[in-house]
Design a protein around this motif. Structure first.
Motif, mmCIF file in Angstrom:
data_model
loop_
_atom_site.group_PDB
_atom_site.id
_atom_site.type_symbol
_atom_site.label_atom_id
_atom_site.label_comp_id
_atom_site.label_asym_id
_atom_site.label_seq_id
_atom_site.Cartn_x
_atom_site.Cartn_y
_atom_site.Cartn_z
ATOM 1 N N SER A 229 0.818 -1.205 0.000
ATOM 2 C CA SER A 229 0.000 0.000 0.000
ATOM 3 C C SER A 229 0.858 1.263 0.000
ATOM 4 C CB SER A 229 -0.908 -0.009 1.243
ATOM 5 O OG SER A 229 -1.690 1.157 1.324
ATOM 6 N N GLY A 328 -14.085 -7.435 1.631
ATOM 7 C CA GLY A 328 -13.904 -7.194 0.209
ATOM 8 C C GLY A 328 -12.723 -6.277 -0.018
ATOM 9 N N ALA A 329 -12.943 -5.178 -0.741
ATOM 10 C CA ALA A 329 -11.855 -4.244 -1.059
ATOM 11 C C ALA A 329 -11.527 -3.333 0.104
ATOM 12 C CB ALA A 329 -12.242 -3.411 -2.276
ATOM 13 N N PRO A 331 -9.989 -2.114 3.384
ATOM 14 C CA PRO A 331 -8.853 -2.603 4.174
ATOM 15 C C PRO A 331 -9.151 -2.644 5.663
ATOM 16 C CG PRO A 331 -8.489 -0.328 3.555
ATOM 17 C CD PRO A 331 -9.754 -0.752 2.866
ATOM 18 N N GLY A 380 -10.541 5.827 0.226
ATOM 19 C CA GLY A 380 -11.449 5.095 -0.649
ATOM 20 C C GLY A 380 -12.865 5.169 -0.137
ATOM 21 N N TYR A 382 -16.553 2.849 -0.361
ATOM 22 C CA TYR A 382 -16.938 1.459 -0.612
ATOM 23 C C TYR A 382 -18.446 1.305 -0.467
ATOM 24 C CZ TYR A 382 -11.976 1.203 0.307
ATOM 25 O OH TYR A 382 -10.634 1.446 0.283
ATOM 26 N N ALA A 390 -17.265 -3.249 -2.325
ATOM 27 C CA ALA A 390 -16.459 -2.921 -3.492
ATOM 28 C C ALA A 390 -16.109 -1.443 -3.474
ATOM 29 C CB ALA A 390 -17.215 -3.267 -4.769
ATOM 30 N N GLU A 391 -14.966 -1.110 -4.028
ATOM 31 C CA GLU A 391 -14.535 0.278 -4.082
ATOM 32 C C GLU A 391 -15.336 1.037 -5.131
ATOM 33 O OE1 GLU A 391 -10.390 2.817 -3.787
ATOM 34 O OE2 GLU A 391 -10.332 0.679 -4.271
ATOM 35 N N GLU A 393 -15.441 3.381 -7.902
ATOM 36 C CA GLU A 393 -14.387 3.790 -8.829
ATOM 37 C C GLU A 393 -14.314 5.305 -8.940
ATOM 38 O OE1 GLU A 393 -12.899 2.697 -13.365
ATOM 39 O OE2 GLU A 393 -14.573 1.613 -12.438
#
Length: 428
Positions: A229, A328-329, A331, A380, A382, A390-391, A393
């Protein structure tokens, strides 16, 4: 809420701000239902996730009987604990008590078993209490079975310091006692683990300590990964601040540690042996033990959850938040834990009152200090998608790679502001 970084684009700020508003709205807009019965919701674990969830539950619904089970008298926060290693901060600044939780029931016992069918939690004194909904926030356990030669006894020689407290002080004292010209080796695990940028912030602040106090010393990172990261930001900072002091050895170059020898402070890899004056071994991790005992952890050691409600996919009426969950995405971080706690509290309140939970949108911002007055970050947003978090976009990003010192200084200040804000919110 922490302020966003100076390098954020307008779209990133707007999206992250919108996500923050949606989380706040979920907490503030829930109706305050008055009922004769007080359904009991139990929260196990008093870290950022559990303590945040207990508070949010009571704010959402005063008629819930919220009980927090936490055996420790104080919580030692991991964020900013790397600064303790470098002598930039005292351990007392990481310590927070539980004396400001108002009408939230606090049980100073350890949860040792869960009967999911009967919906009861067993405590270490033999008593058990029932629940309508249970939230588990047990954090992580270190896998002392995962690395030959590394067990709890070995950690007293080669500290992990991955749970703030005595191990933090042990590693700090070892650094202070190391002779000039010594070699520090940090072993970083494969994903997933708590705080993905943490080992590299640690390496940075240890390097700052060495540069300041023992400039002929060296720090080697043996890594079980080929990428990490905020890598470009860290490596650029290392080149600027610590040229020749930090060496990163990735997986493909033999960075994965396969065995340790505490007697000689040697770390063994597939490509050779590395002898250290100080070895900081961060082992693989899994969800805290109560998650295993409750049957909510799968074969990976982590806990799969519904991304809308954080309810376990393995046991009904049990929710898992924070580092223990498979997010999931998203952290594993204190910021994530706090955001998940609020979304979970809103879902639990709705389910208890037989309402449909709303769709959450969650934020994570992770700050890292590379040196005093030099901060970098990643952010991010989510949302649930295809059964995972999920992130969104285009909604996140990192600090700009090419930024003047004033931006790095601002990010360091934002990091301190965030820590003060979140600890005040969670612990009072």
């Amino acid at each position: 809420m922490a302020r966003q970084t100076g390098g954020a684009t307008p779209s990133r700020r707007a999206l992250i701000g919108g996500a923050a508003a949606s989380v706040a709205a979920a907490v503030l807009a829930a109706p305050q239902v008055r009922a004769q019965a007080q359904p009991r919701v139990i929260v196990v674990g008093g870290g950022f996730a559990g303590a945040s969830c207990a508070r949010a539950l009571k704010q959402l619904d005063r008629d819930l009987a919220v009980t927090l089970i936490e055996p420790e008298s104080a919580y030692l926060a991991c964020p900013f604990s790397n600064a303790v290693l470098a002598g930039l901060r005292g351990i007392e600044a990481q310590t927070f008590g539980y004396d400001r939780f108002g009408d939230i029931g606090l049980i100073r016992k350890r949860a040792v078993a869960v009967d999911a069918e009967r919906r009861r939690v067993r405590l270490d004194d033999g008593t058990d209490i029932g629940y309508v909904r249970l939230v588990l926030a047990p954090g992580v356990d270190l896998r002392f079975d995962a690395l030959p030669g590394y067990d709890e006894a070995a950690a007293e020689i080669m500290p992990h310091a991955w749970k703030a407290g005595p191990q933090t002080l042990l590693l700090r004292d070892q650094l202070a006692a190391m002779p000039e010209g010594g070699v520090v080796i940090l072993s970083a695990p494969a994903n997933p683990f708590r705080c993905p940028p943490g080992p590299y912030e640690r390496a940075s602040l240890i390097a700052h300590y060495l540069k300041t106090n023992k400039p002929r010393s060296k720090l080697i990172i043996l890594d079980a990964k080929d990428a990490f990261s905020k890598q470009r930001l860290f490596e650029a900072a290392w080149g600027e601040l610590y040229p020749g002091l930090i060496e990163w050895v990735p997986l493909s170059a033999g960075g994965r540690v396969t065995e340790v020898d505490t007697a000689t402070r040697t770390l063994v890899t597939e490509f050779g042996d590395h002898k250290a004056d100080i070895a900081n071994v961060i082992p693989p991790q899994r969800a805290g033990r109560i998650a295993q005992l409750a049957g909510v952890a799968d074969q990976t050691g982590w806990c799969p959850i519904d991304p809308v409600t954080f309810e376990s996919r393995l046991q009904p009426a049990i929710h898992v938040i924070g580092d223990a969950a498979i997010g999931g995405a998203m952290p594993k971080s204190a910021f994530s834990a706090n955001a998940q706690a609020k979304a979970c509290a809103a879902a639990v309140s709705a389910l208890v009152r037989e309402r449909q939970p709303g769709q959450p949108k969650l934020i994570n911002t992770c700050y890292s200090l590379v040196a005093p007055g030099y901060g970098i970050s990643i952010a991010g947003v989510y949302q649930p998608r295809d059964g995972l978090l999920a992130e969104v976009e285009g909604a996140g990003g990192t600090s700009p790679l090419e930024a003047p010192p004033s931006v790095r200084e601002l990010e360091a200040a934002y990091a301190e502001d965030w820590f003060r804000t979140i600890t005040s919110e969670v612990f009072g």
